[in-house]
Each structure stands twice: as C-alpha cells, then as structure tokens.
Motif scaffolding. Structure first.
Motif, PDB file in Angstrom:
ATOM      1  N   VAL A  71       0.591  -1.460  -0.007  1.00  0.00           N
ATOM      2  CA  VAL A  71      -0.341  -0.312  -0.194  1.00  0.00           C
ATOM      3  C   VAL A  71       0.621   1.287   0.208  1.00  0.00           C
ATOM      4  N   ARG A  72       0.686   2.065  -0.698  1.00  0.00           N
ATOM      5  CA  ARG A  72       0.950   3.543  -0.811  1.00  0.00           C
ATOM      6  C   ARG A  72      -0.228   4.593   0.563  1.00  0.00           C
ATOM      7  N   THR A  73       0.976   4.592   1.652  1.00  0.00           N
ATOM      8  CA  THR A  73       1.024   5.593   2.787  1.00  0.00           C
ATOM      9  C   THR A  73       1.942   6.843   3.486  1.00  0.00           C
ATOM     10  N   GLY A 123     -13.205  14.688   7.791  1.00  0.00           N
ATOM     11  CA  GLY A 123     -12.294  14.373   7.045  1.00  0.00           C
ATOM     12  C   GLY A 123     -12.705  13.261   6.816  1.00  0.00           C
ATOM     13  N   ARG A 124     -13.422  12.239   7.864  1.00  0.00           N
ATOM     14  CA  ARG A 124     -13.176  10.789   8.258  1.00  0.00           C
ATOM     15  C   ARG A 124     -14.542  10.836   6.990  1.00  0.00           C
ATOM     16  N   ALA A 125     -15.572  11.486   7.452  1.00  0.00           N
ATOM     17  CA  ALA A 125     -16.904  11.298   6.946  1.00  0.00           C
ATOM     18  C   ALA A 125     -17.226  11.685   5.407  1.00  0.00           C
ATOM     19  N   LYS A 126     -16.148  12.438   5.317  1.00  0.00           N
ATOM     20  CA  LYS A 126     -16.125  12.410   3.101  1.00  0.00           C
ATOM     21  C   LYS A 126     -15.818  11.981   2.920  1.00  0.00           C
ATOM     22  N   LEU A 127     -14.296  10.504   3.583  1.00  0.00           N
ATOM     23  CA  LEU A 127     -14.000   9.212   3.183  1.00  0.00           C
ATOM     24  C   LEU A 127     -14.241   8.953   3.298  1.00  0.00           C
ATOM     25  N   ASP A 128     -15.744   8.529   4.123  1.00  0.00           N
ATOM     26  CA  ASP A 128     -16.691   7.217   4.455  1.00  0.00           C
ATOM     27  C   ASP A 128     -16.837   7.777   3.161  1.00  0.00           C
ATOM     28  N   ALA A 129     -17.825   8.160   2.947  1.00  0.00           N
ATOM     29  CA  ALA A 129     -18.626   8.011   1.557  1.00  0.00           C
ATOM     30  C   ALA A 129     -18.157   7.635   0.154  1.00  0.00           C
ATOM     31  N   GLY A 130     -16.853   7.569   0.192  1.00  0.00           N
ATOM     32  CA  GLY A 130     -15.839   6.893  -1.287  1.00  0.00           C
ATOM     33  C   GLY A 130     -14.736   7.730  -1.295  1.00  0.00           C
ATOM     34  N   PRO A 131     -13.912   6.754  -2.357  1.00  0.00           N
ATOM     35  CA  PRO A 131     -12.582   7.263  -2.038  1.00  0.00           C
ATOM     36  C   PRO A 131     -12.552   8.674  -2.864  1.00  0.00           C
ATOM     37  N   CYS A 132     -11.453   9.811  -2.429  1.00  0.00           N
ATOM     38  CA  CYS A 132     -11.288  11.025  -3.258  1.00  0.00           C
ATOM     39  C   CYS A 132     -10.480  11.568  -3.447  1.00  0.00           C
ATOM     40  N   SER A 133     -10.641  12.046  -4.476  1.00  0.00           N
ATOM     41  CA  SER A 133      -8.352  13.161  -4.778  1.00  0.00           C
ATOM     42  C   SER A 133      -8.628  14.257  -3.243  1.00  0.00           C
ATOM     43  N   ASN A 134      -7.480  14.647  -3.519  1.00  0.00           N
ATOM     44  CA  ASN A 134      -7.143  15.649  -2.939  1.00  0.00           C
ATOM     45  C   ASN A 134      -7.681  16.939  -3.114  1.00  0.00           C
ATOM     46  N   PRO A 168      -4.820   2.384  -5.870  1.00  0.00           N
ATOM     47  CA  PRO A 168      -4.189   2.079  -8.026  1.00  0.00           C
ATOM     48  C   PRO A 168      -5.531   2.334  -8.548  1.00  0.00           C
ATOM     49  N   PRO A 169      -4.802   3.192  -9.811  1.00  0.00           N
ATOM     50  CA  PRO A 169      -3.106   2.772  -9.864  1.00  0.00           C
ATOM     51  C   PRO A 169      -2.067   3.959 -10.245  1.00  0.00           C
ATOM     52  N   ARG A 170      -2.716   4.412  -8.900  1.00  0.00           N
ATOM     53  CA  ARG A 170      -1.385   6.088  -8.712  1.00  0.00           C
ATOM     54  C   ARG A 170      -0.149   4.513  -8.523  1.00  0.00           C
ATOM     55  N   GLY A 171       0.843   4.858  -8.890  1.00  0.00           N
ATOM     56  CA  GLY A 171       2.050   4.153  -8.619  1.00  0.00           C
ATOM     57  C   GLY A 171       2.135   2.197  -8.920  1.00  0.00           C
ATOM     58  N   VAL A 172       0.895   2.358  -9.725  1.00  0.00           N
ATOM     59  CA  VAL A 172       1.241   1.232 -10.567  1.00  0.00           C
ATOM     60  C   VAL A 172       2.430   1.248 -11.961  1.00  0.00           C
ATOM     61  N   TRP A 173       3.325   0.571 -12.420  1.00  0.00           N
ATOM     62  CA  TRP A 173       3.889   0.225 -13.317  1.00  0.00           C
ATOM     63  C   TRP A 173       3.291   1.347 -14.323  1.00  0.00           C
ATOM     64  N   ARG A 174       4.538   2.254 -15.216  1.00  0.00           N
ATOM     65  CA  ARG A 174       3.921   2.721 -17.066  1.00  0.00           C
ATOM     66  C   ARG A 174       2.235   3.664 -16.062  1.00  0.00           C
ATOM     67  N   ALA A 175       2.319   3.490 -14.638  1.00  0.00           N
ATOM     68  CA  ALA A 175       0.477   4.495 -15.393  1.00  0.00           C
ATOM     69  C   ALA A 175       0.609   5.710 -14.746  1.00  0.00           C
ATOM     70  N   VAL A 179      -4.186  11.290  -7.214  1.00  0.00           N
ATOM     71  CA  VAL A 179      -4.057  10.570  -6.164  1.00  0.00           C
ATOM     72  C   VAL A 179      -5.454  10.986  -5.867  1.00  0.00           C
ATOM     73  N   ARG A 180      -6.068   9.418  -5.258  1.00  0.00           N
ATOM     74  CA  ARG A 180      -7.489   9.388  -4.566  1.00  0.00           C
ATOM     75  C   ARG A 180      -7.004   8.874  -3.436  1.00  0.00           C
ATOM     76  N   ASN A 181      -7.570   9.020  -2.266  1.00  0.00           N
ATOM     77  CA  ASN A 181      -7.486   8.858  -1.028  1.00  0.00           C
ATOM     78  C   ASN A 181      -9.257   8.317  -0.630  1.00  0.00           C
ATOM     79  N   VAL A 182      -8.440   6.795  -0.154  1.00  0.00           N
ATOM     80  CA  VAL A 182      -9.291   5.603   0.524  1.00  0.00           C
ATOM     81  C   VAL A 182      -8.785   5.888   2.289  1.00  0.00           C
ATOM     82  N   LEU A 183     -10.026   5.676   2.906  1.00  0.00           N
ATOM     83  CA  LEU A 183      -9.751   4.832   4.386  1.00  0.00           C
ATOM     84  C   LEU A 183      -8.480   4.015   4.230  1.00  0.00           C
TER      85      LEU A 183
END
Length: 367
Positions: A71-73, A123-134, A168-175, A179-183
C-alpha cells in the motif's frame, strides 16, 4: 568496543539493502525487509527494486498494489512510502504523533482556531462516502471552514489526522494517475492496530529491529532520521540485551543485530542505480557511509544516484529512453564501462519497445 570504519559501514548497508548482491526473495518479503520504499514519486520504487532483486517483474509489484498486499501511504518522515499492508496497519499508530507534529509545523498558522478533532471527523466522513481526490476532499472541508486556507485542511487530514492510502492505478507500473485517497482500514479490511500502552514500546522495538536489519550498524540518531519517530530510547533500552555495539570513527555508539551481515570493508561493490529519495541514502542521520558531505544536499532534491564502489559517484536522468549519467567525480575507465553496462540494463528495463540500442550517455565530470 570495536571500531567500524566508514567503508565497512557502507559495505554492511549495501549487503542489507540488497545492493551488494541482488536478492532472490519474494516481493513482499523484500518490501518488508527494506522497511518500505520511499514512493512520493510513483514510479521510483520500481527502479529501487530492479536494482535490488534478481529477475524483478514490475507487473508483479503492480499486482500487489491492486491486491492490497502492499500500500502507498504517508508514514516515515511524513512522506509517502510503499509498505506491506501488515506494516502499514502495525506501524501507523506509532507514527501518529510525528505525522501530526510535522503537518502542524507546515500549517500551524493557517489552522489557528481549527478544532483538530472536528477536522478529523469531517475528513473521515468525506472519506467514508468513498475515495476522493485531494481537491475533492479540500473542497468539502472548505465548506465547513471557509476562512481557512483550503490546502492546509486537506493536507492535515490526509497526512496526519486520518490514516489513508492512495488507490491504484496511482503507483502502478507505467500508469499516470492522480492521487485518490481511501480510508486505510477500509482498503485493507481491518482497523489500524491501536498503540499499545506499554512503556517498553513494543512497536518501537519492532521498528528498531527492522531498521537495523536493513540499515545497520547504526546510531540511535540514524533510526530516528529514517522514521522520524520520537521516544525510541525506551525501545532501545528494552532491546539492548539482544543487541551488539560498535563505535564509528567519530566515536558514536552504533547498535546492531548480532547475526546481521558485516562484510569486509574491501568486499567488491558493483555499480548500482538508485531512484530518487532512496532510503539507502536518506535513511541515516550520518550519510557519510554512502554519500560525501559535499554532495549530501543532492539527496533531498530528488537527484537519482549512481553508486560506484559503494558510494554516490554520479547522478542520472532518463529522457526519450536514454539514461544520461553525470559523474560527480572522475571515473576510471573500468568504472565508466561498468556504469555504461548497468545503465544500458536500466534503459532496457525502462524501455517500452524493447529496443536494445545503446541508450546510455556519460557526461564529463561536474567541475
């Protein structure tokens, strides 16, 4: 107490970093052994592992990200690291205080008057609703705190207040992906381990052991420089009965695991290409075992290094498929040949078309 010279320390580090000889170990074991890889530049860990492992398959590392086994964190030093899922969950709580301190150090003035518990909950409430960009997270928080610099709100949540992972795909080879953040707990399927109320600091002890296995022998200041975590003296005191000690040439006490490799100072060291911000360089307070003081500043600028005889001797870049090497000192003819051979191998690894033309250029040494 035995004294270890700079060259001997360098050889020990190279052996433990899989840079003296490429290792033949499973990918997850390699990432775990190294204590993770610095990864704020998404493609850099692939070069770091290519330089360390035999028959490295970048697609396999991408699969581990997608399968949630790595994982990227934000973790060590408040920078993005690629770590195993187990380490992310086990270590995060021990890093919380450091992450908050460093984030507030950057944004304390902008966040004056903001209740941090409320900000974390929002912040947690927003992320609870699903992945989101910065940007999406920042906009949501700015609605609640319209007079605060928006970036400060989002940065504090993602970097310190709420454990998150980059999808992902952030950090995947040649992708190429933003950034999309998830809890972190949601992505990995279980909660972050709580901090143990134990004065002997069991997680701190685990960090010290893992650091010494991959970076030692080293001083306590080096351990802290790697992870950024304070309060490790209690962990080190608890570990002392199982450690051995040395001195370096400056008289600093060095700690180590008794059975860890400490090769002879004259052990040959092959040319290796390191990615930007590689922990083999950044993971020490005293970096003299791998980079001289005159060039130490390059280690925090994103320069990519070439190791010759175990120390930083050049920087490298890649453009249009060609690896370009800029020596920092004069290289012998033998060294230039070895750099060219390894650079060509790197160019082939990075190439998307399998073209095996000569793709290495070595400049004249920097004045």
């Amino acid at each position: 107490m035995s004294v270890l010279g700079t060259r001997a320390l360098g050889r020990a580090s190279l052996a433990r970093q899989f840079l003296l000889a490429r290792a033949d170990v499973p990918l997850t074991d390699a990432v775990a052994h190294l204590g993770g890889l610095q990864a704020q530049e998404p493609q850099e860990p692939f070069v770091g592992l290519w330089s360390r492992l035999r028959a490295f398959d970048p697609g396999a590392l991408s699969d581990l990200l997608v399968e949630r086994r790595v994982v990227r964190t934000a973790l060590m030093r408040r920078t993005v690291h690629l770590v195993t899922a187990e380490d992310a969950l086990a270590w995060r709580s021990r890093h919380d205080a450091m992450l908050l301190q460093r984030a507030l150090g950057a944004y304390r003035r902008e966040l004056d008057g903001v209740d941090l518990d409320e900000l974390a909950a929002a912040g947690r409430a927003k992320l609870d609703a699903g992945p989101c960009s910065n940007a999406e997270l920042t906009r949501a928080l700015a609605e609640r705190w319209p007079t605060v610099v928006p970036r400060a709100l989002g940065e504090l949540v993602v970097a310190a207040l709420v454990p998150t992972a980059q999808l992902p795909p952030r950090g995947v080879w040649r992708a190429r992906a933003g950034v999309r953040n998830v809890l972190l707990a949601s992505w990995l399927g279980r909660p972050v381990d709580p901090l143990a109320p134990d004065a002997a600091d069991p997680v701190g002890q685990a960090l010290v052991r893992r650091y010494l296995a991959a970076f030692g022998p080293a001083a306590s200041a080096d351990v802290r420089a790697w992870c950024g975590v304070a309060g490790l003296p209690a962990a080190i005191r608890a570990l002392r009965p199982e450690l051995v000690t040395f001195r370096d040439e400056r008289g600093r006490e060095l700690l180590d695991l008794p059975d860890a490799p400490r090769p002879d100072a004259d052990t040959p060291a092959p040319v290796r290409f390191l990615p930007a911000f590689d922990n083999a360089v950044l993971g020490y307070h005293d970096r003299s075992r791998i980079i001289d003081d005159a060039h130490r500043g390059l280690s925090v600028t994103g320069a990519r290094f070439v190791l010759v005889d175990g120390t930083v001797a050049a920087t490298w870049t890649v453009r249009d498929g060609t690896v370009r090497v800029t020596p920092l000192r004069r290289l012998s003819r033998t060294d230039r040949t070895a750099v060219a051979e390894q650079g060509q191998a790197l160019a082939s690894f990075l190439s998307e078309d399998g073209d095996d033309r000569d793709r290495v250029r070595i400049d004249a040494p920097a004045p």
